[in-house]
Design a protein around this motif. Structure first.
Motif, PDB file in Angstrom:
ATOM      1  N   LEU A 246       0.832  -1.203   0.000  1.00 50.85           N
ATOM      2  CA  LEU A 246       0.000   0.000   0.000  1.00 50.85           C
ATOM      3  C   LEU A 246       0.868   1.256   0.000  1.00 50.85           C
ATOM      4  CD1 LEU A 246      -2.956   0.868   0.055  1.00 50.85           C
ATOM      5  CD2 LEU A 246      -2.768   1.111   2.514  1.00 50.85           C
ATOM      6  N   GLY A 247       1.860   1.312   0.886  1.00 49.30           N
ATOM      7  CA  GLY A 247       2.691   2.510   1.018  1.00 49.30           C
ATOM      8  C   GLY A 247       3.487   2.807  -0.237  1.00 49.30           C
ATOM      9  N   LEU A 248       4.468   1.946  -0.518  1.00 49.06           N
ATOM     10  CA  LEU A 248       5.306   2.201  -1.683  1.00 49.06           C
ATOM     11  C   LEU A 248       4.497   2.042  -2.969  1.00 49.06           C
ATOM     12  CD1 LEU A 248       8.246   3.063  -1.968  1.00 49.06           C
ATOM     13  CD2 LEU A 248       8.748   0.770  -2.752  1.00 49.06           C
ATOM     14  N   LEU A 250       1.344   2.907  -3.534  1.00 47.02           N
ATOM     15  CA  LEU A 250       0.661   4.181  -3.791  1.00 47.02           C
ATOM     16  C   LEU A 250       1.641   5.220  -4.319  1.00 47.02           C
ATOM     17  CD1 LEU A 250      -1.814   4.880  -0.837  1.00 47.02           C
ATOM     18  CD2 LEU A 250      -2.324   4.905  -3.270  1.00 47.02           C
ATOM     19  N   LEU A 251       2.820   5.279  -3.676  1.00 48.37           N
ATOM     20  CA  LEU A 251       3.791   6.306  -4.057  1.00 48.37           C
ATOM     21  C   LEU A 251       4.308   6.083  -5.476  1.00 48.37           C
ATOM     22  CD1 LEU A 251       5.637   6.728  -0.672  1.00 48.37           C
ATOM     23  CD2 LEU A 251       4.171   8.368  -1.827  1.00 48.37           C
ATOM     24  N   ILE A 252       4.528   4.818  -5.843  1.00 48.89           N
ATOM     25  CA  ILE A 252       4.966   4.534  -7.209  1.00 48.89           C
ATOM     26  C   ILE A 252       3.849   4.909  -8.178  1.00 48.89           C
ATOM     27  CG2 ILE A 252       5.486   2.661  -8.818  1.00 48.89           C
ATOM     28  CD1 ILE A 252       7.205   1.396  -6.654  1.00 48.89           C
ATOM     29  N   VAL A 254       1.656   7.268  -7.808  1.00 47.77           N
ATOM     30  CA  VAL A 254       1.670   8.727  -7.945  1.00 47.77           C
ATOM     31  C   VAL A 254       2.837   9.161  -8.830  1.00 47.77           C
ATOM     32  CG1 VAL A 254       2.006  10.879  -6.699  1.00 47.77           C
ATOM     33  CG2 VAL A 254       0.516   9.138  -5.752  1.00 47.77           C
ATOM     34  N   ALA A 255       4.007   8.521  -8.636  1.00 52.36           N
ATOM     35  CA  ALA A 255       5.181   8.887  -9.431  1.00 52.36           C
ATOM     36  C   ALA A 255       4.920   8.643 -10.917  1.00 52.36           C
ATOM     37  CB  ALA A 255       6.401   8.104  -8.959  1.00 52.36           C
ATOM     38  N   VAL A 256       4.303   7.495 -11.230  1.00 52.39           N
ATOM     39  CA  VAL A 256       3.983   7.195 -12.630  1.00 52.39           C
ATOM     40  C   VAL A 256       3.026   8.250 -13.175  1.00 52.39           C
ATOM     41  CG1 VAL A 256       2.814   5.537 -14.136  1.00 52.39           C
ATOM     42  CG2 VAL A 256       4.384   4.724 -12.373  1.00 52.39           C
ATOM     43  N   TRP A 257       2.071   8.623 -12.350  1.00 53.78           N
ATOM     44  CA  TRP A 257       1.075   9.612 -12.770  1.00 53.78           C
ATOM     45  C   TRP A 257       1.738  10.972 -13.026  1.00 53.78           C
ATOM     46  CZ3 TRP A 257      -1.002  13.589  -9.312  1.00 53.78           C
ATOM     47  CH2 TRP A 257      -2.063  14.307  -9.866  1.00 53.78           C
ATOM     48  N   LEU A 258       2.624  11.369 -12.102  1.00 57.36           N
ATOM     49  CA  LEU A 258       3.307  12.660 -12.266  1.00 57.36           C
ATOM     50  C   LEU A 258       4.170  12.662 -13.532  1.00 57.36           C
ATOM     51  CD1 LEU A 258       4.511  13.592  -8.674  1.00 57.36           C
ATOM     52  CD2 LEU A 258       2.938  14.871 -10.119  1.00 57.36           C
ATOM     53  N   ALA A 259       4.850  11.541 -13.782  1.00 53.21           N
ATOM     54  CA  ALA A 259       5.740  11.489 -14.936  1.00 53.21           C
ATOM     55  C   ALA A 259       4.930  11.456 -16.234  1.00 53.21           C
ATOM     56  CB  ALA A 259       6.646  10.275 -14.841  1.00 53.21           C
ATOM     57  N   ALA A 262       3.505  14.992 -17.377  1.00 57.28           N
ATOM     58  CA  ALA A 262       4.452  15.990 -17.848  1.00 57.28           C
ATOM     59  C   ALA A 262       4.659  15.924 -19.351  1.00 57.28           C
ATOM     60  CB  ALA A 262       5.781  15.796 -17.135  1.00 57.28           C
ATOM     61  N   ARG A 263       4.252  14.832 -19.957  1.00 58.21           N
ATOM     62  CA  ARG A 263       4.531  14.698 -21.382  1.00 58.21           C
ATOM     63  C   ARG A 263       3.721  15.651 -22.226  1.00 58.21           C
ATOM     64  NH1 ARG A 263       4.944   8.491 -21.336  1.00 58.21           N
ATOM     65  NH2 ARG A 263       7.023   8.318 -20.468  1.00 58.21           N
TER      66      ARG A 263
ATOM     67  N   TRP B  37       9.233   8.011 -14.026  1.00 60.84           N
ATOM     68  CA  TRP B  37       8.685   7.733 -12.694  1.00 60.84           C
ATOM     69  C   TRP B  37       9.714   7.108 -11.771  1.00 60.84           C
ATOM     70  CZ3 TRP B  37       8.682   2.909 -10.575  1.00 60.84           C
ATOM     71  CH2 TRP B  37       8.788   1.815 -11.436  1.00 60.84           C
ATOM     72  N   MET B  40      11.875   9.042  -9.369  1.00 64.05           N
ATOM     73  CA  MET B  40      11.284   9.655  -8.182  1.00 64.05           C
ATOM     74  C   MET B  40      11.415   8.777  -6.939  1.00 64.05           C
ATOM     75  SD  MET B  40       7.905  11.122  -9.855  1.00 64.05           S
ATOM     76  CE  MET B  40       7.794  12.789 -10.432  1.00 64.05           C
ATOM     77  N   ILE B 114       8.657   2.872   4.937  1.00 61.39           N
ATOM     78  CA  ILE B 114       8.621   3.329   3.550  1.00 61.39           C
ATOM     79  C   ILE B 114       9.984   3.864   3.120  1.00 61.39           C
ATOM     80  CG2 ILE B 114       7.635   5.163   2.107  1.00 61.39           C
ATOM     81  CD1 ILE B 114       4.961   4.421   3.308  1.00 61.39           C
TER      82      ILE B 114
END
Lengths: 263, 528
Positions: A246-248, A250-252, A254-259, A262-263, B37, B40, B114
């Motif tokens: 859940l922790g990492l 979710l963060l991954i 979000v990271a994929v979404w942010l990257a 940007a395109r 990604w 990050m 984390i």
């Protein structure tokens, strides 16, 4: 005798004799029935023992032997006491469904009456630990939670886990969870030591201390999850799993979404 | 110029005249970072570290790092009247009486979980893309150092509350120290200030946990980031991307906004976890006494693999010259981790030794294009996973109706069998993916459109891929294996024959590849 025999053929002789005979039978019967009323439990107990024996012969003797003397696959029950039967049968462990590792807790096969009959039968074979009376089991009044916790961590936690959730033993055996176990059954397990569990005699842990342990277990059962979802109260394994997934995770995400944005 | 702009301008001018910051800022604020990604993951580490610093500082306001015995008189009824250390009592106080204390404790612990997970994720990204190659070898070593420090720091952190679980962990740490031959017992006495448990380990651990290691972290993270800044960030290959440029967005404003926002997202995720999921409910464990232990005592996940290795070790001991050497702890507790971490730290140098590649690399490898390295990484991961599984063997046994003995023997065999198997399978998979890339460049993508030819044959129409994509799929270089002759130019045998043989074999294994599409291949296909 002559006088008596003179009236032998008297008209009133036959009815009188009948009355006397009836009186005698009535008195004897009332005396006899009064004796039964004076000790009804002996009678009921012998009836329960008989009923227990019948149940035993049908349901248990194939493994434990016709006289509960034990056999190649099951131990002798002579001297195990009523408490042992009440625990094993009352928690559904006996009759055993799967003989591979250890008896599992399941829905009881026998009802309360039949269980006490079986217990009475086994108890009649030889003396053993008795089923604790309800008056003895007043853990709310006689127990101390903090002391019980200390005793639990000293004597029980190494197998049953710090929160009584149960744990693994060797070769597939396990210490079951203590959540939702009746106080009577906990007490019986302590004094009889079922399966891999050691016996905690009244010298090792006094009856009052046993009640404290029960009180602590009941408190742990009702203990709210103060920090949020309990994750099973089994320690860091589930915590690490949740942290990664859940922790990492979710963060991954979000990271994929942010990257991507940007395109 | 508006009034506000004028004021800001004069303030900026004031600062610049005194610090000369303008030129530096102008250069650095426009620094370009590439976007992906996986870049990050390192940011997640940094942000969770910041959260750890802040939440940890909050906890120190109430935490009493002392083993002084006190009687608990707080609000948590099941422990009232028990004797315990001041450390444990103050952690209970933080959990139950300090406003927001439990949430802060959980934030601190979840952030640690984390933090370590993100470090491993970041490390895997760097390894699998070959980002550790020249000139970044030092930064790789710094990273391995940070990972090691993180494991130690995390372990010390969960040892501080002095609950039953943390004391158990400390006891195992003591056993591992004692397993060191000859000096072990003396070191253990030195570390604990006498026999276990003693009264000094909590204050000592506290100082190391809140002062020494965070200081080391700050210093190393700063150098780590300065090196990234100086060496510039690596990028994935693509059209217009070379070893000499960086294609991406400028720091100001794009990355400032993105990174700033991402910090709050990391904080949000950690705070969310801490609000909904319990972590280390120390009040359930009770105070630590050496005579007690709970079933299923595990360390946090980043120590779990070590615990798993110790659990699977067979009982082996040697008695010699009045000393006992406990191989069952020494090997899994110190020797194996030592070899693993040394090998990991030295890998950049080992790889450049056997490939003979001493050039700078700023373009990343796609993992499939370095099959040997990728397979090596998956092999190490498999090793870690097998030992991690054994670390949780009792929980797995009770929850999946297995026996501890099955899991132990499964992992004892698996630790030798599965990693090589993972190596072989991964390498084959990488080569298959290379082959798929080759097919894609040569024949294009499948359109799903079937065409019936005049003579009745059905064919699927393939659409050629874009020039950009074709370039991306073919831009990587495929270096041939090293060629070292066994003799030098005068016919004399080179020294270090075995070393050279090993180097050649490694180089050959590393160079295995499906030939990428060349210009000639494409010309040939046009003739069809």
């Amino acid at each position: 005798m002559k006088r008596l025999s003179r009236y032998r053929r008297h008209k009133a002789a036959a009815p009188l004799l009948l009355v006397i005979a009836l009186l005698a039978i009535g008195t004897t019967f009332s005396v006899a029935s009064a004796t039964v009323k004076q000790s009804p439990t002996t009678f009921a107990r012998s009836a329960a023992i008989d009923e227990g024996k019948q149940l035993f012969l049908k349901g248990c003797s194939s493994c434990h032997g016709l006289n509960a003397e034990g056999g190649a696959i099951a131990p002798s029950l002579i001297g195990v006491g009523a408490a042992s039967v009440d625990f094993q049968v009352g928690t559904g462990r006996m009759p055993m469904a799967d003989m591979s590792t250890q008896a599992m807790r399941k829905a009881p096969v026998y009802n309360a009456e039949q269980t006490s009959a079986l217990a009475a039968y086994v108890a009649s074979l030889a003396p053993g630990p008795a089923i604790p009376e309800d008056s003895v089991l007043n853990y709310e009044r006689d127990g101390n939670t903090a002391e019980g916790g200390e005793l639990f961590r000293n004597n029980c936690a190494m197998c049953h886990n710090f929160a009584g959730q149960g744990g693994a033993l060797t070769q597939g055996k396990y210490a079951p969870t203590l959540m939702g176990v009746e106080p009577k059954h906990i007490y019986e397990a302590l004094i009889t030591g079922p399966q891999s569990m050691p016996v905690f005699s009244d010298k090792t842990i006094t009856p009052a201390e046993k009640l404290s342990i029960i009180k602590w277990i009941k408190a742990a059962e009702k203990e709210p999850n103060l920090g949020g979802a309990s994750l099973g109260r089994v320690g860091p394994v589930t915590e690490g799993l949740l942290g990664w997934i859940l922790g990492l995770g979710l963060l991954i995400g979000v990271a994929v979404w942010l990257a991507t944005k940007a395109r | 110029m508006t009034k506000a702009e004028k004021t800001l301008g004069s303030v900026a001018n004031y600062v610049d005249e005194r610090t000369g910051a303008a030129a530096w800022m102008k250069k650095n604020l426009t620094k370009v970072f590439p976007d992906h990604w996986s870049f990050m993951l390192g940011e997640v580490c940094l942000y969770s570290f910041v959260i750890l610093l802040l939440s940890g500082t909050f906890l120190t306001f109430w935490f009493d790092p002392s083993q002084r015995e006190v009687t608990y008189e707080g609000t948590y009824a099941p422990l009232q009247g028990l004797k315990m250390s001041a450390a444990y009592a103050s952690t209970l106080h933080i959990s139950f009486e300090v406003r927001g204390g439990l949430l802060m404790r959980q934030i601190h612990h979840w952030a640690a979980i984390i933090f370590m997970a993100a470090i491993v994720g970041h490390l895997l990204r760097v390894f699998f893309t070959g980002a550790f190659r020249k000139p970044r070898e030092f930064n790789w070593i710094l990273g391995v150092g940070l990972l090691t420090l993180g494991i130690v720091e995390g372990f010390l952190g969960y040892s501080l509350p002095d609950d039953l679980l943390s004391g158990t962990g400390i006891r195992i740490a003591e056993a591992i120290i004692q397993a060191l031959p000859v000096v072990g017992s003396y070191l253990a006495f030195f570390a604990f200030g006498g026999a276990f448990p003693g009264e000094s380990f909590i204050p000592r651990i506290f100082t190391v946990h809140v002062l020494l290691l965070p200081g080391a972290f700050l210093a190393l993270i700063t150098i780590h980031l300065m090196l990234v800044w100086y060496q510039k960030h690596t990028q994935f290959p693509g059209p217009g991307r070379t070893e000499k440029n960086v294609v991406g967005y400028p720091l100001m404003p794009t990355y400032m906004a993105k990174a700033g926002g991402f910090f709050f997202i990391v904080f949000g995720v950690i705070a969310f976890l801490s609000a909904v999921a319990s972590i280390n409910p120390i009040w359930l464990y009770g105070p630590y006494t050496p005579g007690q232990i709970s079933a299923g005592s595990q360390p946090d996940w980043y120590m779990g693999w070590l615990d798993g290795l110790v659990r699977m070790a067979p009982p082996l001991e040697t008695h010699a010259f009045g000393h006992t050497i406990s191989w069952n702890i020494l090997i899994p507790g110190l020797i194996v981790p030592g070899i693993l971490f040394t090998g990991m730290a030295l890998y950049p140098f080992i790889e450049s030794w056997f490939t003979g590649d001493k050039r700078e690399h700023h373009l990343l490898d796609r993992p499939r294009n370095a099959p040997n390295r990728t397979a090596l990484g998956v092999m190490s991961l498999t090793f870690m996973m097998v030992s991690l599984i054994n670390g949780g063997n009792d929980i797995i046994a009770t929850h999946f109706s297995m026996t501890i003995n099955q899991i132990m023997w499964g992992t004892r065999i698996g630790i030798f069998v599965l990693p090589p198997l993972a190596f072989i399978i991964t390498k084959r998979l990488c080569l298959s993916l290379q082959r798929a890339d080759r097919d894609l460049v040569l024949h294009g993508t499948e359109t799903g459109r079937l065409l019936r030819l005049a003579h009745g044959e059905f064919v699927e129409v393939h659409a050629p891929i874009s020039a950009e994509k074709a370039w991306t799929l073919t831009s990587h270089e495929q270096l041939p294996a090293l060629e070292l002759s066994e003799t030098d130019s005068r016919g004399v045998r080179r020294p270090g024959g075995i070393k050279n043989k090993l180097r050649l074999r490694l180089s050959k294994a590393h160079a295995v590849a499906v030939p990428k599409v060349s210009a000639d291949d494409l010309k040939e296909i046009e003739h069809h």
